[in-house]
Enzyme design. Structure first.
Site, mmCIF file in Angstrom:
data_model
loop_
_atom_site.group_PDB
_atom_site.id
_atom_site.type_symbol
_atom_site.label_atom_id
_atom_site.label_comp_id
_atom_site.label_asym_id
_atom_site.label_seq_id
_atom_site.Cartn_x
_atom_site.Cartn_y
_atom_site.Cartn_z
ATOM 1 N N TYR A 30 0.967 -1.066 -0.028
ATOM 2 C CA TYR A 30 -0.092 -0.182 0.034
ATOM 3 C C TYR A 30 0.869 1.339 0.113
ATOM 4 O O TYR A 30 1.960 1.260 0.347
ATOM 5 C CB TYR A 30 -0.912 -0.026 1.257
ATOM 6 C CG TYR A 30 -0.313 0.438 2.707
ATOM 7 C CD1 TYR A 30 0.420 -0.570 3.361
ATOM 8 C CD2 TYR A 30 -0.549 1.566 3.256
ATOM 9 C CE1 TYR A 30 0.887 -0.342 4.427
ATOM 10 C CE2 TYR A 30 0.176 1.803 4.397
ATOM 11 C CZ TYR A 30 0.961 0.873 5.105
ATOM 12 O OH TYR A 30 1.360 1.194 6.443
ATOM 13 N N ARG A 49 7.954 4.223 -4.731
ATOM 14 C CA ARG A 49 8.005 3.201 -3.700
ATOM 15 C C ARG A 49 7.044 2.123 -3.706
ATOM 16 O O ARG A 49 7.176 0.896 -3.396
ATOM 17 C CB ARG A 49 7.708 3.974 -2.319
ATOM 18 C CG ARG A 49 8.006 3.135 -1.394
ATOM 19 C CD ARG A 49 8.211 4.092 0.141
ATOM 20 N NE ARG A 49 6.579 4.507 0.332
ATOM 21 C CZ ARG A 49 6.475 5.488 1.226
ATOM 22 N NH1 ARG A 49 7.446 5.511 2.413
ATOM 23 N NH2 ARG A 49 5.318 5.867 1.509
ATOM 24 N N ARG A 97 -7.726 -20.599 -1.148
ATOM 25 C CA ARG A 97 -6.522 -20.481 -0.218
ATOM 26 C C ARG A 97 -5.228 -21.222 -0.600
ATOM 27 O O ARG A 97 -5.478 -22.905 -0.366
ATOM 28 C CB ARG A 97 -7.133 -20.519 1.250
ATOM 29 C CG ARG A 97 -6.098 -20.064 2.212
ATOM 30 C CD ARG A 97 -6.785 -20.185 3.615
ATOM 31 N NE ARG A 97 -5.788 -19.884 4.650
ATOM 32 C CZ ARG A 97 -4.793 -20.402 4.976
ATOM 33 N NH1 ARG A 97 -4.468 -21.583 4.692
ATOM 34 N NH2 ARG A 97 -4.045 -19.734 6.005
ATOM 35 N N HIS A 99 -0.781 -20.945 0.250
ATOM 36 C CA HIS A 99 0.212 -20.150 0.267
ATOM 37 C C HIS A 99 0.683 -19.527 -0.778
ATOM 38 O O HIS A 99 1.184 -18.450 -1.085
ATOM 39 C CB HIS A 99 1.289 -20.465 1.303
ATOM 40 C CG HIS A 99 0.601 -20.348 2.604
ATOM 41 N ND1 HIS A 99 -0.386 -21.255 3.243
ATOM 42 C CD2 HIS A 99 1.071 -19.940 4.052
ATOM 43 C CE1 HIS A 99 -0.546 -20.919 4.554
ATOM 44 N NE2 HIS A 99 0.530 -20.430 5.020
ATOM 45 N N LYS A 144 6.458 -1.708 1.921
ATOM 46 C CA LYS A 144 5.134 -1.128 2.587
ATOM 47 C C LYS A 144 3.958 -2.449 2.416
ATOM 48 O O LYS A 144 3.234 -2.141 1.505
ATOM 49 C CB LYS A 144 4.774 0.190 2.035
ATOM 50 C CG LYS A 144 4.028 1.155 2.866
ATOM 51 C CD LYS A 144 4.163 2.695 2.619
ATOM 52 C CE LYS A 144 3.068 3.429 3.195
ATOM 53 N NZ LYS A 144 3.186 3.611 4.672
ATOM 54 N N GLU A 176 12.792 2.727 13.805
ATOM 55 C CA GLU A 176 11.913 3.788 13.285
ATOM 56 C C GLU A 176 10.746 3.699 14.427
ATOM 57 O O GLU A 176 10.583 2.917 15.149
ATOM 58 C CB GLU A 176 11.367 3.562 11.594
ATOM 59 C CG GLU A 176 10.721 2.198 11.618
ATOM 60 C CD GLU A 176 10.359 2.030 10.219
ATOM 61 O OE1 GLU A 176 10.147 2.953 9.315
ATOM 62 O OE2 GLU A 176 10.095 0.906 9.725
ATOM 63 N N LEU A 200 11.152 1.623 6.827
ATOM 64 C CA LEU A 200 10.482 2.083 5.619
ATOM 65 C C LEU A 200 11.084 3.388 5.174
ATOM 66 O O LEU A 200 11.593 4.214 5.902
ATOM 67 C CB LEU A 200 9.278 2.383 5.860
ATOM 68 C CG LEU A 200 8.256 2.714 4.526
ATOM 69 C CD1 LEU A 200 7.938 1.488 3.719
ATOM 70 C CD2 LEU A 200 7.005 3.699 4.947
HETATM 71 N N1 PDD Z 1 2.959 5.405 7.504
HETATM 72 N N2 PDD Z 1 7.782 4.021 8.678
HETATM 73 C C1 PDD Z 1 6.679 3.522 8.921
HETATM 74 C C2 PDD Z 1 6.616 2.055 9.567
HETATM 75 C C3 PDD Z 1 5.414 3.947 8.316
HETATM 76 O O1 PDD Z 1 4.269 3.085 8.277
HETATM 77 C C4 PDD Z 1 5.420 5.366 7.755
HETATM 78 C C5 PDD Z 1 4.206 5.780 7.183
HETATM 79 C C6 PDD Z 1 6.667 6.058 7.783
HETATM 80 C C7 PDD Z 1 6.676 7.191 7.001
HETATM 81 O O2 PDD Z 1 6.683 7.136 5.606
HETATM 82 P P1 PDD Z 1 6.206 8.420 4.918
HETATM 83 O O3 PDD Z 1 7.011 9.580 5.165
HETATM 84 O O4 PDD Z 1 6.454 7.863 3.423
HETATM 85 O O5 PDD Z 1 4.771 8.787 5.135
HETATM 86 C C8 PDD Z 1 7.717 5.153 8.082
HETATM 87 C C9 PDD Z 1 1.823 5.713 6.925
HETATM 88 C C10 PDD Z 1 1.336 7.167 6.875
HETATM 89 C C11 PDD Z 1 0.763 4.853 7.362
HETATM 90 O O6 PDD Z 1 0.907 3.744 7.252
HETATM 91 O O7 PDD Z 1 -0.298 5.439 7.433
#
Ligand code: PDD
Length: 284
Positions: A30, A49, A97, A99, A144, A176, A200
């Site tokens: 996503y 990304r 279903r 994997h 992501k 993070e 991320l």
């Molecule tokens: N989250 N690290 C993680 C684990 C994240 O889920 C996010 C963003 C970031 C920051 O990335 P960016 O600057 O590209 O938004 C770092 C989004 C906002 C979410 O999951 O809603």
């Protein structure tokens, strides 16, 4: 109004089959894209990304960049507020279903919009509270993925403690936040770790580093130990929805002087004027 597999519909009417692999396995990726005055911010970077995430999970991108831009533009137009948060999700589609990847499944593509909720003035003026916890996620945090259960559980620890974010540590080193990147300031130097499989690659992280570099602010890309977090003058979390948010309480103790610091104030101003500038001449 949302977009689901080629159709624009009210969200209440949109349905996904129960065998969608996004539902069954969290087998999807996503993006979250902030939209200011109807202009998506850093769209090209978000679409790149998304492409990287799709490649990592071996799923072909169902749309060209132009097609994505058109769909996103239409969803923005169909929704009322000027500032929106656009959510894109692509899953490996519907299949019996098993994997292993299905042969010939069609990816599910969802694009939704919500009003954008930037940080409140009070949060910017006073800062927010965070806690630390052990980063127990997998080793592909650069993807992501919609499989967010570890992030959900870690973020709930913050919610339980009345805090805004959980800052994660792997082997005693900062990675993070549960949904944000983290920056630390010590003696005027901005510190954050370099991109790797452990975090991320945040779009906001990139903007912050670009602004730091362009304005000659001292910075170092290197690992940051828990002891340095405890001893920090400033801590910030960054994300598309939080922008840059100062953390002024960590694990119940004040960060630095316990209020947003001067380096944050500078970056906040730079970030706001950068946003205003790109929104006047979006061209990306
Ligand atoms: N989250 N690290 C993680 C684990 C994240 O889920 C996010 C963003 C970031 C920051 O990335 P960016 O600057 O590209 O938004 C770092 C989004 C906002 C979410 O999951 O809603």
């Amino acid at each position: 109004m949302i977009y689901l597999n080629g159709k624009f519909t009210p969200i209440e009417e949109a349905l996904i089959p129960v065998l969608d692999r996004g539902f069954i396995f969290g087998d999807g990726v996503y993006e979250v894209i902030p939209v200011y005055s109807r202009h998506p911010f850093r769209l090209q970077e978000h679409l790149q990304r998304l492409q990287n995430s799709l490649m990592s999970i071996r799923l072909e991108n169902p749309h060209s960049e132009d097609q994505w831009r058109t769909i996103i533009g239409q969803v923005i137009d169909l929704n009322e507020t000027d500032d929106q948060s656009i959510y894109l999700q692509v899953t490996r589609g519907v299949a019996k279903r098993d994997h292993a990847f299905p042969v010939d499944s069609v990816p599910t593509v969802l694009v939704t919009s919500n009003p954008l909720n930037p940080p409140r003035d009070e949060q910017l003026q006073k800062g927010v509270s965070a806690i630390t916890a052990t980063d127990n996620r997998w080793l592909r945090c650069d993807v992501k993925s919609t499989a967010l259960l570890p992030n959900v559980l870690l973020r709930q620890l913050a919610a339980d403690a009345g805090c805004v974010e959980t800052i994660l540590l792997r082997d005693g080193q900062l990675t993070e936040g549960s949904a944000s990147n983290v920056f630390v300031v010590k003696s005027g130097i901005v510190l954050t770790l370099a991109k790797s499989n452990l975090i991320l690659p945040g779009i906001t992280y990139d903007v912050v580093l670009e602004l730091v570099q362009a304005n000659g602010i001292a910075h170092e890309l290197r690992s940051v130990a828990k002891t340095e977090l405890d001893d920090a003058d400033e801590i910030w979390i960054t994300s598309s929805s939080k922008e840059i948010l100062p953390v002024t309480t960590l694990d119940g103790s004040p960060v630095g002087k316990g209020k947003p610091g001067p380096v944050f104030q500078r970056l906040h101003e730079l970030y706001q004027s950068y946003k205003a500038q790109v929104m006047r001449a979006p061209g990306q």
